[in-house]
Scaffold this motif. Structure first.
Motif, PDB file in Angstrom:
ATOM      1  N   VAL A  39      22.041 -17.059  40.869  1.00  0.00           N
ATOM      2  CA  VAL A  39      21.457 -15.740  40.661  1.00  0.00           C
ATOM      3  C   VAL A  39      20.581 -15.877  39.419  1.00  0.00           C
ATOM      4  CG1 VAL A  39      21.886 -13.310  40.194  1.00  0.00           C
ATOM      5  CG2 VAL A  39      23.443 -14.591  41.692  1.00  0.00           C
ATOM      6  N   VAL A  40      19.282 -15.658  39.617  1.00  0.00           N
ATOM      7  CA  VAL A  40      18.308 -15.789  38.536  1.00  0.00           C
ATOM      8  C   VAL A  40      17.681 -14.423  38.311  1.00  0.00           C
ATOM      9  CG1 VAL A  40      16.217 -16.956  37.743  1.00  0.00           C
ATOM     10  CG2 VAL A  40      17.857 -18.183  39.211  1.00  0.00           C
ATOM     11  N   ASP A  41      17.960 -13.856  37.165  1.00  0.00           N
ATOM     12  CA  ASP A  41      17.445 -12.528  36.810  1.00  0.00           C
ATOM     13  C   ASP A  41      17.713 -11.509  37.918  1.00  0.00           C
ATOM     14  OD1 ASP A  41      16.251 -10.674  35.114  1.00  0.00           O
ATOM     15  OD2 ASP A  41      14.217 -11.137  35.806  1.00  0.00           O
ATOM     16  N   GLY A  42      18.937 -11.578  38.493  1.00  0.00           N
ATOM     17  CA  GLY A  42      19.366 -10.613  39.492  1.00  0.00           C
ATOM     18  C   GLY A  42      18.994 -10.955  40.929  1.00  0.00           C
ATOM     19  N   LYS A  43      18.253 -12.043  41.152  1.00  0.00           N
ATOM     20  CA  LYS A  43      17.857 -12.430  42.512  1.00  0.00           C
ATOM     21  C   LYS A  43      18.530 -13.750  42.897  1.00  0.00           C
ATOM     22  CE  LYS A  43      13.392 -10.228  41.980  1.00  0.00           C
ATOM     23  NZ  LYS A  43      11.990 -10.431  41.719  1.00  0.00           N
ATOM     24  N   GLU A  44      18.946 -13.826  44.164  1.00  0.00           N
ATOM     25  CA  GLU A  44      19.623 -15.030  44.652  1.00  0.00           C
ATOM     26  C   GLU A  44      18.637 -16.058  45.190  1.00  0.00           C
ATOM     27  OE1 GLU A  44      22.823 -14.408  47.413  1.00  0.00           O
ATOM     28  OE2 GLU A  44      23.658 -12.779  46.206  1.00  0.00           O
ATOM     29  N   PHE A  45      18.915 -17.331  44.841  1.00  0.00           N
ATOM     30  CA  PHE A  45      18.131 -18.459  45.335  1.00  0.00           C
ATOM     31  C   PHE A  45      19.115 -19.559  45.723  1.00  0.00           C
ATOM     32  CE2 PHE A  45      15.468 -16.169  42.391  1.00  0.00           C
ATOM     33  CZ  PHE A  45      14.252 -16.097  43.045  1.00  0.00           C
ATOM     34  N   SER A  46      18.835 -20.218  46.855  1.00  0.00           N
ATOM     35  CA  SER A  46      19.729 -21.272  47.332  1.00  0.00           C
ATOM     36  C   SER A  46      18.947 -22.545  47.613  1.00  0.00           C
ATOM     37  CB  SER A  46      20.427 -20.841  48.629  1.00  0.00           C
ATOM     38  OG  SER A  46      21.234 -19.722  48.402  1.00  0.00           O
TER      39      SER A  46
ATOM     40  N   GLU B  23      12.225 -25.098  41.667  1.00  0.00           N
ATOM     41  CA  GLU B  23      10.908 -25.103  42.310  1.00  0.00           C
ATOM     42  C   GLU B  23      10.576 -23.741  42.923  1.00  0.00           C
ATOM     43  OE1 GLU B  23      11.001 -28.338  45.106  1.00  0.00           O
ATOM     44  OE2 GLU B  23      11.161 -29.840  43.519  1.00  0.00           O
ATOM     45  N   GLN B  24      11.605 -22.947  43.240  1.00  0.00           N
ATOM     46  CA  GLN B  24      11.396 -21.620  43.821  1.00  0.00           C
ATOM     47  C   GLN B  24      11.251 -20.547  42.743  1.00  0.00           C
ATOM     48  OE1 GLN B  24      14.498 -20.630  46.779  1.00  0.00           O
ATOM     49  NE2 GLN B  24      15.138 -22.778  46.634  1.00  0.00           N
ATOM     50  N   THR B  25      11.607 -20.876  41.525  1.00  0.00           N
ATOM     51  CA  THR B  25      11.631 -19.913  40.425  1.00  0.00           C
ATOM     52  C   THR B  25      10.872 -20.496  39.235  1.00  0.00           C
ATOM     53  OG1 THR B  25      13.642 -20.825  39.443  1.00  0.00           O
ATOM     54  CG2 THR B  25      13.925 -19.130  41.141  1.00  0.00           C
ATOM     55  N   GLU B  26      11.032 -19.864  38.107  1.00  0.00           N
ATOM     56  CA  GLU B  26      10.397 -20.373  36.893  1.00  0.00           C
ATOM     57  C   GLU B  26      11.434 -20.823  35.875  1.00  0.00           C
ATOM     58  OE1 GLU B  26       6.957 -18.685  35.494  1.00  0.00           O
ATOM     59  OE2 GLU B  26       6.267 -18.114  37.468  1.00  0.00           O
TER      60      GLU B  26
END
Length: 166
Positions: free
Chosen positions: A74-81, A102-105
């Protein structure tokens, strides 16, 4: 704690006591040598604000196969897998985390040194301290994770490092 020369504020002592009781409820054995690790983990945990947290992970490993990890952050409230394989369980975890980066910063530091230790006289179920030295933008820093599971302790140390950089 007196035997070890450790003193805590009453509020921290209560938190440590509650943590030890919770470990006992899980049938974990806690020794005097474990206390510094437990205190360090419980007191440190209270002051950490997380921009990045681990929602789920699943790591598979078997003889003759490369370990494989599925990770959701969970990055800044959003989920990434992301999923990835690696040379070891921690490497598979890190490769999945790099896939999420790679999907986030999010920023990931470079691993410089990795130490795992148990208290003197510990057993296979002993609490583990994973201490990782990192480098980012020319500066070194250390983070620590603590658990009876060495991979989980390493993941905690990694998440702490990533949170320091955000």
């Amino acid at each position: 704690m007196e035997e070890l020369g450790l003193k805590l504020e009453p509020e921290d002592l209560q938190k440590v006591t509650q943590h030890i009781i919770a470990l006992g409820d899980k049938k974990e054995t806690v020794t005097t040598d474990d206390l510094p690790y437990i205190i360090s983990e419980v007191v440190r945990k209270e002051s950490v604000e997380e921009f990045i947290s681990l929602k789920t992970y699943h790591i598979e490993t078997s003889m003759g196969e490369k370990p494989f990890a599925n990770v959701t952050l969970v990055v800044d409230g959003k989920e990434f897998s992301a999923s990835a394989s690696g040379e070891g369980q921690y490497d598979a975890f890190m490769n999945a985390v790099k896939g999420i980066a790679e999907q986030t910063e999010i920023k990931i530091p470079e691993l410089v040194d990795y130490n795992v230790r148990i208290p003197p006289g510990g057993h296979t179920d002993a609490f583990v301290e994973a201490q990782i030295t990192w480098e980012y933008a020319g500066k070194e820093f250390k983070t620590v994770g603590f658990s009876a599971d060495q991979i989980w302790a390493s993941m905690q140390a990694t998440l702490r490092a990533m949170n320091k950089l955000q």
